[in-house]
Motif scaffolding. Structure first.
Motif, PDB file in Angstrom:
ATOM      1  N   HIS A 240       9.303  10.316  -4.977  1.00  0.00           N
ATOM      2  CA  HIS A 240      10.072   9.411  -4.117  1.00  0.00           C
ATOM      3  C   HIS A 240       9.140   8.333  -3.586  1.00  0.00           C
ATOM      4  O   HIS A 240       7.982   8.624  -3.294  1.00  0.00           O
ATOM      5  CB  HIS A 240      10.639  10.164  -2.908  1.00  0.00           C
ATOM      6  N   VAL A 241       9.659   7.131  -3.379  1.00  0.00           N
ATOM      7  CA  VAL A 241       8.852   6.087  -2.739  1.00  0.00           C
ATOM      8  C   VAL A 241       9.724   5.147  -1.906  1.00  0.00           C
ATOM      9  O   VAL A 241      10.847   4.822  -2.307  1.00  0.00           O
ATOM     10  CB  VAL A 241       8.030   5.288  -3.792  1.00  0.00           C
ATOM     11  N   ALA A 242       9.198   4.761  -0.745  1.00  0.00           N
ATOM     12  CA  ALA A 242       9.777   3.676   0.059  1.00  0.00           C
ATOM     13  C   ALA A 242      11.278   3.830   0.272  1.00  0.00           C
ATOM     14  O   ALA A 242      12.061   2.916   0.040  1.00  0.00           O
ATOM     15  CB  ALA A 242       9.473   2.332  -0.599  1.00  0.00           C
ATOM     16  N   GLU A 243      11.644   5.035   0.765  1.00  0.00           N
ATOM     17  CA  GLU A 243      13.065   5.330   0.973  1.00  0.00           C
ATOM     18  C   GLU A 243      13.516   4.920   2.373  1.00  0.00           C
ATOM     19  O   GLU A 243      14.603   4.382   2.553  1.00  0.00           O
ATOM     20  CB  GLU A 243      13.267   6.840   0.749  1.00  0.00           C
ATOM     21  N   ASN A 244      12.634   5.179   3.368  1.00  0.00           N
ATOM     22  CA  ASN A 244      13.047   5.117   4.765  1.00  0.00           C
ATOM     23  C   ASN A 244      11.912   4.469   5.578  1.00  0.00           C
ATOM     24  O   ASN A 244      10.738   4.717   5.296  1.00  0.00           O
ATOM     25  CB  ASN A 244      13.307   6.578   5.192  1.00  0.00           C
ATOM     26  N   ARG A 274       7.405   6.596 -18.229  1.00  0.00           N
ATOM     27  CA  ARG A 274       7.910   7.955 -17.912  1.00  0.00           C
ATOM     28  C   ARG A 274       7.604   8.390 -16.482  1.00  0.00           C
ATOM     29  O   ARG A 274       7.761   9.561 -16.145  1.00  0.00           O
ATOM     30  CB  ARG A 274       7.441   9.005 -18.928  1.00  0.00           C
ATOM     31  N   SER A 275       7.149   7.464 -15.604  1.00  0.00           N
ATOM     32  CA  SER A 275       7.110   7.760 -14.163  1.00  0.00           C
ATOM     33  C   SER A 275       8.432   7.280 -13.581  1.00  0.00           C
ATOM     34  O   SER A 275       8.835   6.135 -13.835  1.00  0.00           O
ATOM     35  CB  SER A 275       5.999   6.989 -13.452  1.00  0.00           C
ATOM     36  N   VAL A 276       9.086   8.135 -12.807  1.00  0.00           N
ATOM     37  CA  VAL A 276      10.402   7.788 -12.260  1.00  0.00           C
ATOM     38  C   VAL A 276      10.341   7.919 -10.736  1.00  0.00           C
ATOM     39  O   VAL A 276      10.103   9.018 -10.213  1.00  0.00           O
ATOM     40  CB  VAL A 276      11.498   8.730 -12.808  1.00  0.00           C
ATOM     41  N   TYR A 277      10.540   6.801 -10.061  1.00  0.00           N
ATOM     42  CA  TYR A 277      10.467   6.790  -8.598  1.00  0.00           C
ATOM     43  C   TYR A 277      11.847   6.559  -7.993  1.00  0.00           C
ATOM     44  O   TYR A 277      12.483   5.534  -8.242  1.00  0.00           O
ATOM     45  CB  TYR A 277       9.479   5.719  -8.120  1.00  0.00           C
ATOM     46  N   ALA A 278      12.278   7.526  -7.189  1.00  0.00           N
ATOM     47  CA  ALA A 278      13.576   7.402  -6.529  1.00  0.00           C
ATOM     48  C   ALA A 278      13.459   6.459  -5.342  1.00  0.00           C
ATOM     49  O   ALA A 278      12.432   6.433  -4.648  1.00  0.00           O
ATOM     50  CB  ALA A 278      14.046   8.765  -6.050  1.00  0.00           C
ATOM     51  N   HIS A 279      14.514   5.702  -5.134  1.00  0.00           N
ATOM     52  CA  HIS A 279      14.768   4.844  -3.951  1.00  0.00           C
ATOM     53  C   HIS A 279      14.173   3.443  -4.049  1.00  0.00           C
ATOM     54  O   HIS A 279      14.917   2.484  -4.172  1.00  0.00           O
ATOM     55  CB  HIS A 279      14.401   5.560  -2.651  1.00  0.00           C
ATOM     56  N   CYS A 280      12.844   3.281  -3.914  1.00  0.00           N
ATOM     57  CA  CYS A 280      12.232   1.944  -4.105  1.00  0.00           C
ATOM     58  C   CYS A 280      12.941   0.872  -3.286  1.00  0.00           C
ATOM     59  O   CYS A 280      13.196  -0.233  -3.777  1.00  0.00           O
ATOM     60  CB  CYS A 280      12.271   1.558  -5.588  1.00  0.00           C
ATOM     61  N   ILE A 281      13.266   1.199  -2.039  1.00  0.00           N
ATOM     62  CA  ILE A 281      14.008   0.246  -1.211  1.00  0.00           C
ATOM     63  C   ILE A 281      13.057  -0.715  -0.496  1.00  0.00           C
ATOM     64  O   ILE A 281      13.193  -1.932  -0.606  1.00  0.00           O
ATOM     65  CB  ILE A 281      14.879   0.995  -0.174  1.00  0.00           C
ATOM     66  N   HIS A 282      12.079  -0.139   0.225  1.00  0.00           N
ATOM     67  CA  HIS A 282      11.221  -0.965   1.095  1.00  0.00           C
ATOM     68  C   HIS A 282       9.915  -1.296   0.370  1.00  0.00           C
ATOM     69  O   HIS A 282       8.834  -0.845   0.760  1.00  0.00           O
ATOM     70  CB  HIS A 282      10.973  -0.222   2.413  1.00  0.00           C
ATOM     71  N   LEU A 283      10.038  -2.052  -0.703  1.00  0.00           N
ATOM     72  CA  LEU A 283       8.879  -2.485  -1.486  1.00  0.00           C
ATOM     73  C   LEU A 283       8.651  -3.967  -1.257  1.00  0.00           C
ATOM     74  O   LEU A 283       9.575  -4.698  -0.890  1.00  0.00           O
ATOM     75  CB  LEU A 283       9.123  -2.262  -2.985  1.00  0.00           C
ATOM     76  N   ASP A 284       7.431  -4.436  -1.517  1.00  0.00           N
ATOM     77  CA  ASP A 284       7.184  -5.872  -1.436  1.00  0.00           C
ATOM     78  C   ASP A 284       7.011  -6.453  -2.843  1.00  0.00           C
ATOM     79  O   ASP A 284       7.100  -5.741  -3.844  1.00  0.00           O
ATOM     80  CB  ASP A 284       6.004  -6.185  -0.503  1.00  0.00           C
ATOM     81  N   GLU A 285       6.752  -7.736  -2.887  1.00  0.00           N
ATOM     82  CA  GLU A 285       6.654  -8.451  -4.150  1.00  0.00           C
ATOM     83  C   GLU A 285       5.562  -7.840  -5.056  1.00  0.00           C
ATOM     84  O   GLU A 285       5.791  -7.610  -6.249  1.00  0.00           O
ATOM     85  CB  GLU A 285       6.357  -9.932  -3.836  1.00  0.00           C
ATOM     86  N   ALA A 286       4.398  -7.563  -4.469  1.00  0.00           N
ATOM     87  CA  ALA A 286       3.297  -7.016  -5.282  1.00  0.00           C
ATOM     88  C   ALA A 286       3.690  -5.652  -5.867  1.00  0.00           C
ATOM     89  O   ALA A 286       3.359  -5.341  -7.016  1.00  0.00           O
ATOM     90  CB  ALA A 286       2.033  -6.882  -4.431  1.00  0.00           C
TER      91      ALA A 286
END
Ligand code: GUN
Ligand code: ZN
Length: 444
Positions: A240-244, A274-286
């Motif tokens: 998981h990444v950057a969900e909340n 083949r890496s799968v990251y759930a959510h990815c909401i609060h990410l920046d441009e980089a």
């Protein structure tokens, strides 16, 4: 003009399916002929794989004696739905009231996952989960088990019995959770190696290294995850990444040397194909540029993101950056096993984010798009010759309201849109895996 078969014999056909068919050859945003639709089609299978998709009237009288014909006339057949992120142990706690991510994990998730120390319990929920997937027309999932190795055996065995293509892994977590759910990095590594040897590439099964999320993993744990991937390059990785926003803040405190939450994983070699990251909401441009360059995938979990109040995923910016995106239920934070309901909420998330998810794009996302995000599109996701024949049989008139609405449908796109807004498991008449019928509505 279609060519009438000269020879369809037992060598070229053992199962045939008659229905309307829709499948995608590419992303409909980028090509005018991205999809194929046959009003009265015949899908010809041999050994569980696609041989041909043709017009039924020309071919129906040429089926070899002894081949099985499933007549689903009046229904729409699509490739089986693909759920790129979910948690089978959370099935029994779906729809638990009232909290955002970190409190929800403490109050509901961890106590539920503790029960999976019992193999019988794990078996029972794994069976239920696979049946529920099939009842909803989902034929492939990327699944989190729990920290217990036996919970991984339970879900792989349940999938294997049904010949399903499934990705799963043991959750790795060594801090910030109840002691009963924490492993230690070395033990976790050893258990993962054993599970990889037991399950990875057995039939249609794939193993995923599964660090729960950065806050529950020490640097040593993440380093050993990276080592597993380096030692077995064809594995999956899921997390998981950057969900909340509170979670993002916490990660910044735990890993002050990292530029961002995503960068924590990147530094340990956990970003790649083949890496799968759930959510990815609060990410920046980089972060988005890095996701695109690495070949990793985002799992878009709309029902979960709305349910936990996590935020709005930007599908638009993911596509503008050329990032792979799959659709996901994220049960039990997700509120439905139905990919139709998941598309319903995906549409609304996109509306709130200021762009429109077209019905063609939506069904591409649920099928071929998700297969591409998981690098499985050479095997599943559409009806190209040689593909593994996983498919869902949908009744677009399943409810009284849908019957009325479909009478007013002006086009294929209009019907598909009504299907994704109004449809759910009631629309799933049958689900086939490798050509075999594994679920039929009304049959126990
Ligand atoms: N982050 C870490 N664990 C979980 C989980 O089980 N569900 C969701 N939605 N987010 C998580
Ligand atoms: Zn999740």
């Amino acid at each position: 003009m279609s060519v009438v078969p000269s020879a369809l014999d037992n060598e070229s056909c053992d199962v045939a399916i008659r229905a309307s068919f829709l499948h995608f050859k590419s992303d409909p945003d980028f090509s005018g002929d991205a999809f194929e639709y046959l009003e009265d089609g015949l899908l010809i299978l041999k050994g569980g794989r696609v041989r041909q998709l043709v017009n039924a009237p020309d071919w129906i009288d040429h089926l070899p004696d002894g081949s099985a014909l499933y007549d689903y006339s009046g229904c729409l057949v699509m490739p089986g739905f693909i759920d790129t992120h979910t948690h089978y142990p959370q099935t029994e706690m779906i729809a638990s009231y009232g909290l955002q991510l970190l409190d929800w994990l403490k109050q509901y998730t961890f106590p539920t996952e503790e029960k999976f120390a019992e193999r019988d319990h794990a078996n029972q929920i794994a069976e239920f989960f696979c049946e529920e997937m099939l009842r909803n027309g989902t034929t492939t999932s990327a699944v989190f088990a729990t920290v217990h190795s036996e919970s991984v055996d339970a879900i792989f065995e349940a999938a294997q019995r049904r010949d399903m293509c499934l990705i799963a892994g043991k959750v790795m977590m060594d801090r910030n959770a109840p002691a009963s759910l924490c492993d230690d990095p070395q033990q976790s590594y050893r258990q993962s190696v054993e599970l990889i040897q037991r399950w990875h590439l057995q039939g249609r099964l794939h193993y995923a290294v599964t660090p729960r999320f950065a806050p529950s993993c020490s640097p040593e744990q993440l380093e050993l995850c990276g080592q597993l991937l380096a030692e077995h390059p064809d594995l999956y990785l899921q997390s998981h990444v950057a969900e909340n926003v509170d979670e993002v803040r916490w990660v910044a405190e735990l890993f002050p040397e990292s530029r961002s939450y995503l960068d924590v994983y990147d530094r340990f070699g956990l970003l790649g194909p083949r890496s799968v990251y759930a959510h990815c909401i609060h990410l920046d441009e980089a972060d988005r540029v890095r996701m695109a360059d690495s070949g990793a995938a985002m799992a878009f979990c709309p029902t979960s993101n709305l349910f936990l109040g996590s935020g709005l995923f930007s599908l638009d910016s993911a596509y503008r950056h050329g990032i792979r995106v799959g659709l996901a239920t994220d049960v039990g934070a997700g509120t439905s096993f139905s990919m139709l309901q998941t598309l319903n909420e995906a549409y609304k998330v996109c509306q709130l984010a200021g762009h429109s998810l077209t019905p063609l794009k939506a069904f591409y996302l649920a099928t071929l798009g998700s297969a591409e995000s998981l690098y499985l599109d050479h095997r599943i996701g559409n009806f190209e010759v040689g593909k593994e024949a996983d498919f869902v049989v949908l009744d677009l008139q399943a409810t009284e309201l849908m019957k009325l609405r479909m009478q007013n449908a002006q086009s294929l796109e209009d019907k598909l849109f009504a299907l994704m807004m109004l449809g759910d498991d009631r629309c799933v008449q049958a689900t086939h895996v490798m050509g075999q019928r594994r679920f039929q509505r009304g049959r126990v």
